[in-house]
Design an enzyme around this catalytic site. Structure first.
Site, mmCIF file in Angstrom:
data_model
loop_
_atom_site.group_PDB
_atom_site.id
_atom_site.type_symbol
_atom_site.label_atom_id
_atom_site.label_comp_id
_atom_site.label_asym_id
_atom_site.label_seq_id
_atom_site.Cartn_x
_atom_site.Cartn_y
_atom_site.Cartn_z
ATOM 1 N N GLU A 64 0.818 -1.222 0.000
ATOM 2 C CA GLU A 64 0.000 0.000 0.000
ATOM 3 C C GLU A 64 0.845 1.263 0.000
ATOM 4 O OE1 GLU A 64 -2.966 -1.297 -1.192
ATOM 5 O OE2 GLU A 64 -2.774 0.854 -0.892
HETATM 6 C C1 LIG Z 1 2.397 -9.863 0.357
HETATM 7 C C2 LIG Z 1 2.191 -8.760 -0.603
HETATM 8 C C3 LIG Z 1 0.902 -8.381 -0.946
HETATM 9 C C4 LIG Z 1 0.691 -7.377 -1.885
HETATM 10 N N1 LIG Z 1 -0.578 -7.062 -2.287
HETATM 11 C C5 LIG Z 1 -0.763 -6.260 -3.361
HETATM 12 C C6 LIG Z 1 -2.049 -6.099 -3.959
HETATM 13 O O1 LIG Z 1 -3.036 -6.623 -3.474
HETATM 14 N N2 LIG Z 1 -2.153 -5.343 -5.087
HETATM 15 C C7 LIG Z 1 -1.066 -4.732 -5.655
HETATM 16 O O2 LIG Z 1 -1.223 -4.084 -6.680
HETATM 17 N N3 LIG Z 1 0.158 -4.838 -5.097
HETATM 18 C C8 LIG Z 1 0.337 -5.598 -3.985
HETATM 19 N N4 LIG Z 1 1.587 -5.742 -3.425
HETATM 20 C C9 LIG Z 1 2.691 -4.995 -3.993
HETATM 21 C C10 LIG Z 1 3.172 -3.881 -3.070
HETATM 22 O O3 LIG Z 1 2.211 -2.869 -2.983
HETATM 23 C C11 LIG Z 1 4.528 -3.394 -3.637
HETATM 24 O O4 LIG Z 1 5.461 -4.414 -3.341
HETATM 25 C C12 LIG Z 1 4.944 -2.072 -3.033
HETATM 26 O O5 LIG Z 1 4.107 -1.050 -3.510
HETATM 27 C C13 LIG Z 1 6.384 -1.703 -3.365
HETATM 28 O O6 LIG Z 1 6.651 -1.884 -4.735
HETATM 29 P P1 LIG Z 1 7.946 -2.731 -5.170
HETATM 30 O O7 LIG Z 1 7.885 -4.035 -4.443
HETATM 31 O O8 LIG Z 1 7.996 -2.780 -6.636
HETATM 32 O O9 LIG Z 1 9.148 -1.923 -4.596
HETATM 33 P P2 LIG Z 1 9.898 -0.686 -5.313
HETATM 34 O O10 LIG Z 1 8.904 0.225 -5.900
HETATM 35 O O11 LIG Z 1 10.963 -1.211 -6.193
HETATM 36 O O12 LIG Z 1 10.538 0.037 -4.050
HETATM 37 C C14 LIG Z 1 11.694 -0.477 -3.379
HETATM 38 C C15 LIG Z 1 12.085 0.483 -2.266
HETATM 39 O O13 LIG Z 1 12.439 1.750 -2.812
HETATM 40 C C16 LIG Z 1 11.637 2.785 -2.254
HETATM 41 N N5 LIG Z 1 11.252 3.694 -3.334
HETATM 42 C C17 LIG Z 1 10.766 3.380 -4.544
HETATM 43 N N6 LIG Z 1 10.505 4.483 -5.256
HETATM 44 C C18 LIG Z 1 10.792 5.521 -4.476
HETATM 45 C C19 LIG Z 1 10.728 6.921 -4.667
HETATM 46 N N7 LIG Z 1 10.259 7.490 -5.775
HETATM 47 N N8 LIG Z 1 11.132 7.695 -3.644
HETATM 48 C C20 LIG Z 1 11.581 7.150 -2.495
HETATM 49 N N9 LIG Z 1 11.672 5.837 -2.275
HETATM 50 C C21 LIG Z 1 11.287 5.024 -3.257
HETATM 51 C C22 LIG Z 1 10.422 2.116 -1.659
HETATM 52 O O14 LIG Z 1 9.942 2.848 -0.538
HETATM 53 C C23 LIG Z 1 10.957 0.749 -1.255
HETATM 54 O O15 LIG Z 1 11.497 0.808 0.034
HETATM 55 C C24 LIG Z 1 1.804 -6.716 -2.453
HETATM 56 C C25 LIG Z 1 3.104 -7.066 -2.066
HETATM 57 C C26 LIG Z 1 3.299 -8.084 -1.184
HETATM 58 C C27 LIG Z 1 4.713 -8.480 -0.840
#
Ligand SMILES: Cc1cc2nc3c(=O)[nH]c(=O)nc-3n(C[C@H](O)[C@H](O)[C@H](O)COP(=O)(O)OP(=O)(O)OC[C@H]3O[C@@H](n4cnc5c(N)ncnc54)[C@H](O)[C@@H]3O)c2cc1C
Length: 596
Positions: free
Chosen positions: A441
């Protein structure tokens, strides 16, 4: 085996004494829910989660969800029956629109019941939770035909909902979404692509699953301004509205993950799946934000829920486990050792958790009531003020409740020593389950940026100035109250530090945006501490008023002690946050990439 007792009397005290529930009587929906009815609903809800959902928490963790060869997913033993009971008892549609089969009760009740659900079984709570979120987005942005077709079954929970944003190459940066939508002659779209990590994406609890999907219409502009929102059912409803033909969306796999094993986290493959546009073309992200904002608060509640259940079990353990002697000499010399509770450091851990939980619950009640005001207040000014507060506080609650909630599950685990690390005590599950709330989220770093970069400057800082004004007025109005004043010094200090940090950000964040990014997480926590301190001050005022009327319930004295503990031992952290904020971005950004 861990146990759980929902804190109904605490919730009701907050409503009645701290937030003066009676003053909401004119808000639509509230006349159906006088305080005694609210208490009865929460008591019934507590019984349901304690007896039906909580006993499935460990089974869910051990068994997890299983994907079959045909792409179907089986949830852990007991989930299906429990979900059926949840739907039949009307808990999913508690605050749903009566036009679509909901009970029409105020929104805040859903949030308060949500805390109990999350404490009892967070993995289970996500199935109805996501459904409520999807219903909210459809209500606001879908056309009447889609509403009529889907909302009756979704509002009651007979069909569940999901949110489909994340793709293998994009999580935070949704501007990179590749999933493609091609317009069809019948007005629908053929959607092709892959989403990952979709919570409750496939399961056996409901007859149909309704996915809300972000995708890019062929030829749409690049970036977030080219994304649209679609409703995509697992089964296309037939002429009678029953699940009919299977749509082209299948679960390719489910994730093996650290926690929330009872919730299926699915990879969904769409192969020309039929979907319908929700809202306007290319305006999908603002439409999805209805669901995302609701989900952010729901995830905040997960942090509090797990912190509460972890506390209850750690406190129970510390009241039974005997190790060592009090530093002052044996408290119970006839026993082989004293209780863990005699040790100041064990008390520190328990009190840090509890002082957070009680204030966080107050903040949740306040913001949940605020949501009703923002949506339904007949007074446009009150609506706007509430909407400002809700927007400002959403990232604070999401980031702070889940960061601290996770830390608290670790503290509670520590109280059990080695036994906290062993599965059968349940504490390690709380730790594993709590961890995800900091990530999904919008990861907490992104919440902090949302607060600093969007919510603070919005409308010329109207929301933040209103918050400062409210806390300052409370402090000024109560400074001469001899009983209350001793509890206000810590809050006064934290508010001053938050104001200094805000000023620093407005000057230095504009000069160098990296300064804002570098300060953001500390600022979010400084904000959270101040808001929690304000909640303690309001709780103390309500406690003193009760005591002045002759109420000698010892639970009231305990609240005064917790308020003092929070002020003396937790609020001083505000100073450390301010000091870090003021160092700016220079050191953070100094190392070149190759030095990492
Ligand atoms: C168990 C689980 C359930 C989930 N459920 C859902 C769901 O129901 N629907 C759905 O759509 N998604 C879902 N997700 C996905 C989840 O919302 C994403 O994993 C999350 O939004 C982070 O995206 P990412 O994993 O690609 O990390 P990234 O976007 O690659 O981020 C990696 C790190 O970099 C930081 N970061 C990235 N961009 C920036 C920026 N511009 N400025 C500062 N910091 C930054 C982030 O804070 C994070 O710490 C789920 C994930 C898991 C593991």
């Amino acid at each position: 085996m861990p146990t759980y007792k929902a804190p109904v009397s605490d919730t009701v005290f907050l409503l009645s004494d701290v937030f003066d529930y009676a003053k909401y009587a004119n808000t639509p929906g509230f006349s159906e829910a006088p305080l005694d009815v609210v208490e009865a609903i929460l008591t019934e809800g507590a019984k349901f989660v304690e007896e039906v959902i909580q006993p499935l928490n460990r089974i869910g963790d051990l068994e997890g969800c299983r994907r079959r060869e045909d792409g179907s997913v089986t949830t852990p033993k007991g989930f299906k029956e429990a979900y059926k009971s949840l739907v039949e008892a009307g808990w999913v549609g508690l605050a749903g629109d009566p036009k679509y089969g909901g009970q029409g009760l105020p929104l805040f009740l859903g949030a308060l019941f949500g805390e109990y659900e999350c404490s009892a079984n967070i993995a289970f709570s996500m199935y109805p939770g996501l459904t409520r979120g999807a219903v909210a987005a459809i209500m606001v942005h879908a056309n009447d035909d889609l509403k009529a077709r889907y909302l009756p079954k979704m509002t009651t929970g007979e069909w569940t909902g999901t949110m489909n944003l994340t793709e293998p190459h994009c999580g935070t940066d949704l501007g990179l979404v590749k999933t493609k939508a091609v317009p069809q002659a019948d007005g629908s779209y053929a959607i092709t692509g892959q989403k990952i990590f979709i919570s409750a994406g496939e399961h056996d609890l409901a007859d149909n699953i309704i996915h809300l999907v972000l995708a890019r219409i062929e030829g749409a502009p690049a970036g977030v301004k080219g994304i649209s929102l679609f409703l995509m059912p697992k089964f296309l409803p037939d002429a009678d509205g029953r699940p009919g033909q299977r749509n082209g969306v299948v679960c390719g796999s489910i994730e093996h993950k650290m926690g929330i094993h009872g919730n299926s986290t699915a990879v969904l493959n769409y192969d020309g799946a039929k979907g319908w546009l929700v809202g306007e073309e290319h305006r999908g992200l603002p439409a999805m934000f209805v669901m995302m904002n609701g989900a952010r608060l729901a995830v905040a509640i997960q942090g509090l829920g797990l912190s509460e259940v972890a506390y209850q079990n750690a406190a129970a353990y510390a009241k039974e486990r005997r190790q060592g002697r009090s530093l002052k000499g044996p408290v119970e010399p006839d026993k082989p050792a004293d209780l863990l509770l005699v040790h100041p450091d064990v008390r520190r851990m328990l009190l840090e958790i509890r002082a957070f939980n009680e204030a966080a619950r107050a903040l949740l009640v306040w913001i949940a009531l605020t949501e009703d005001e923002a949506r339904f207040s007949p007074d446009p000014q009150a609506r706007q003020a509430a909407d400002d507060r809700l927007g400002l506080m959403t990232p604070v609650l999401k980031g702070v409740f889940t960061d601290v909630g996770f830390a608290n599950t670790v503290k509670a685990q520590q109280v059990l020593g080695g036994h906290g690390y062993i599965g059968e005590w349940g504490m390690e599950q709380f730790v594993r389950d709590a961890r995800i709330a900091m990530i999904y989220e919008g990861a907490n770093g992104v919440q902090a940026l949302d607060l600093v970069g969007r919510k603070l400057p919005k409308d010329g800082g109207r929301a933040v100035m209103a918050f400062f004004g409210e806390v300052s007025q409370f402090l000024a109005a109560n400074k001469d109250d001899a009983l209350l004043a001793p509890y206000l010094g810590g809050l006064q200090g934290a508010l001053g530090q938050l104001q200094q940090a805000t000023l620093w950000l407005s000057k230095n964040g504009l000069a160098d945006p990296d300064n804002a990014g570098a300060a953001s997480t500390d600022y979010m926590h400084l904000f959270g501490l101040t808001a929690l301190g304000y909640m303690w001050a309001r709780i103390v005022k309500a406690v003193l008023a009760r005591q002045a009327k002759g109420d000698s319930n010892p639970a009231l004295d305990a609240k005064l002690t917790l308020a003092k503990f929070f002020s003396e031992r937790m609020l001083p952290e505000a100073g450390a946050h301010l000091a870090r904020i003021r160092t700016g971005a220079a050191t953070l950004m100094a190392l070149p990439a190759e030095a990492f």
